[in-house]
Write an enzyme that holds these catalytic residues in place. Structure first.
Site, mmCIF file in Angstrom:
data_model
loop_
_atom_site.group_PDB
_atom_site.id
_atom_site.type_symbol
_atom_site.label_atom_id
_atom_site.label_comp_id
_atom_site.label_asym_id
_atom_site.label_seq_id
_atom_site.Cartn_x
_atom_site.Cartn_y
_atom_site.Cartn_z
ATOM 1 N N ASP A 75 57.098 23.343 53.710
ATOM 2 C CA ASP A 75 57.112 23.450 52.249
ATOM 3 C C ASP A 75 58.533 23.489 51.694
ATOM 4 O O ASP A 75 59.423 24.000 52.371
ATOM 5 C CB ASP A 75 56.314 24.686 51.791
ATOM 6 C CG ASP A 75 56.819 25.995 52.387
ATOM 7 O OD1 ASP A 75 57.123 26.023 53.587
ATOM 8 O OD2 ASP A 75 56.926 26.983 51.645
ATOM 9 N N HIS B 293 61.954 25.896 51.919
ATOM 10 C CA HIS B 293 61.583 26.658 53.106
ATOM 11 C C HIS B 293 61.697 25.774 54.353
ATOM 12 O O HIS B 293 62.087 26.215 55.412
ATOM 13 C CB HIS B 293 60.153 27.185 52.931
ATOM 14 C CG HIS B 293 59.843 28.370 53.772
ATOM 15 N ND1 HIS B 293 58.580 28.907 53.843
ATOM 16 C CD2 HIS B 293 60.616 29.116 54.603
ATOM 17 C CE1 HIS B 293 58.599 29.940 54.677
ATOM 18 N NE2 HIS B 293 59.816 30.086 55.147
ATOM 19 N N GLU C 162 57.224 30.514 44.803
ATOM 20 C CA GLU C 162 56.055 29.886 45.424
ATOM 21 C C GLU C 162 55.349 29.032 44.366
ATOM 22 O O GLU C 162 54.994 29.534 43.298
ATOM 23 C CB GLU C 162 55.065 30.945 45.907
ATOM 24 C CG GLU C 162 55.567 31.818 47.053
ATOM 25 C CD GLU C 162 55.323 31.185 48.424
ATOM 26 O OE1 GLU C 162 54.690 30.103 48.488
ATOM 27 O OE2 GLU C 162 55.767 31.784 49.423
#
Ligand SMILES: [Zn+2]
Length: 272
Positions: free
Chosen positions: A184, A174, A102
């Protein structure tokens, strides 16, 4: 970057968080994919802490903040919950196949007057904004840019992960495994460039033709699950003289096929 006990080694730019909600280990042969995300959050630290909360049904292995600081939430041998409903090339449920990275980035921004506003109300200066068409969309929108150090660190992390875990053979966004539902890491992240760089260098390690054959050149040769002397044995040792088909090579190890598939130390195989 060093990986020890399935964690990036703690240091100035790496902190470890405790995230005990994730306990299931990856199955043998996994993970095989790295999934890149943006956090759509206020800061790397706040996103990392949020994802570790017991009641939050999401998590990831890594959160990378805008200064390049790495928060590791969960060891790389453990399944995390970053992918959600996902499918790609006939497989679904990517949590069980992948490492989740992330990256701290606000995502889509809306232009209000001369400011750019995130979904959570924070505004960003024009220097941190780019206008681009998302790969799954047809019209351009405004996106929060990534910092240079974030892109460099992501590449460094992928390099270290692919080196330590030779099962990893792909890098996806993603947005590619949850098309329509997720945007994203978005067009501000150079996903294709990063991915192609790694996949091309990986292919150079592969033998050139299909009929690359070898013979076991020692009386007995261990065949293992992974290209490492400490990996589990895949089967009983191979007898001297066993014919092998060589599928792949990595750091002096060969992935071979006989009745079964596994990795053997390359120096004990006579290649034809
Ligand atoms: Zn995501």
């Amino acid at each position: 970057m060093e990986i020890e006990d399935h964690l990036f080694k703690k240091g100035e730019s790496v902190s470890h968080l405790s995230c005990p909600k994730n306990t299931v280990k990856f199955a043998p042969g996994q993970p095989d994919t790295i999934i890149i995300h943006y956090t759509a959050g206020k800061s790397g630290e706040s996103s990392a802490k949020y994802l570790c909360r017991k009641k939050v049904k999401a998590s990831a292995h890594i959160v990378l903040d805008r200064s390049g600081h790495i928060y590791q939430l969960v060891p790389f041998d453990t399944v995390t919950w970053h992918a959600g409903k996902s499918s790609y090339e006939g497989r679904s449920g990517f949590n069980k196949f992948s490492i989740g990275i992330e990256i701290d980035n606000a995502g889509v921004l809306e232009k209000v007057g001369n400011k750019y506003k995130s979904w959570f109300g924070k505004t960003y200066p024009e220097e941190e904004v780019m206008q681009a068409v998302h790969r799954n969309e047809s019209a351009s929108r405004f996106w929060h840019t990534y910092t240079e150090v974030q892109i460099d660190k992501t590449i460094e992390m992928i390099e270290a992960l692919m080196d330590r875990y030779p099962t990893i053979t792909n890098i996806l966004g993603h947005e590619e495994i949850s098309k329509g539902r997720k945007q994203d890491p978005g067009p501000a992240f150079p996903l294709d460039k990063v991915r192609n760089g790694f996949l091309e260098s990986r292919e150079e390690e592969l033998p050139m033709s299909d009929d690359y054959e070898g013979i076991v050149d020692v009386p007995r040769l261990n065949i293992r699950e992974m290209p490492s002397g400490s990996a589990d044995l895949a089967a009983a040792p191979l007898e001297g003289g066993t014919k092998l088909k060589v599928l792949q090579q990595h750091n002096g190890w060969l992935k071979v096929e006989t009745k079964i598939e596994g990795w053997v130390a390359g120096q004990y195989v006579d290649i034809k």
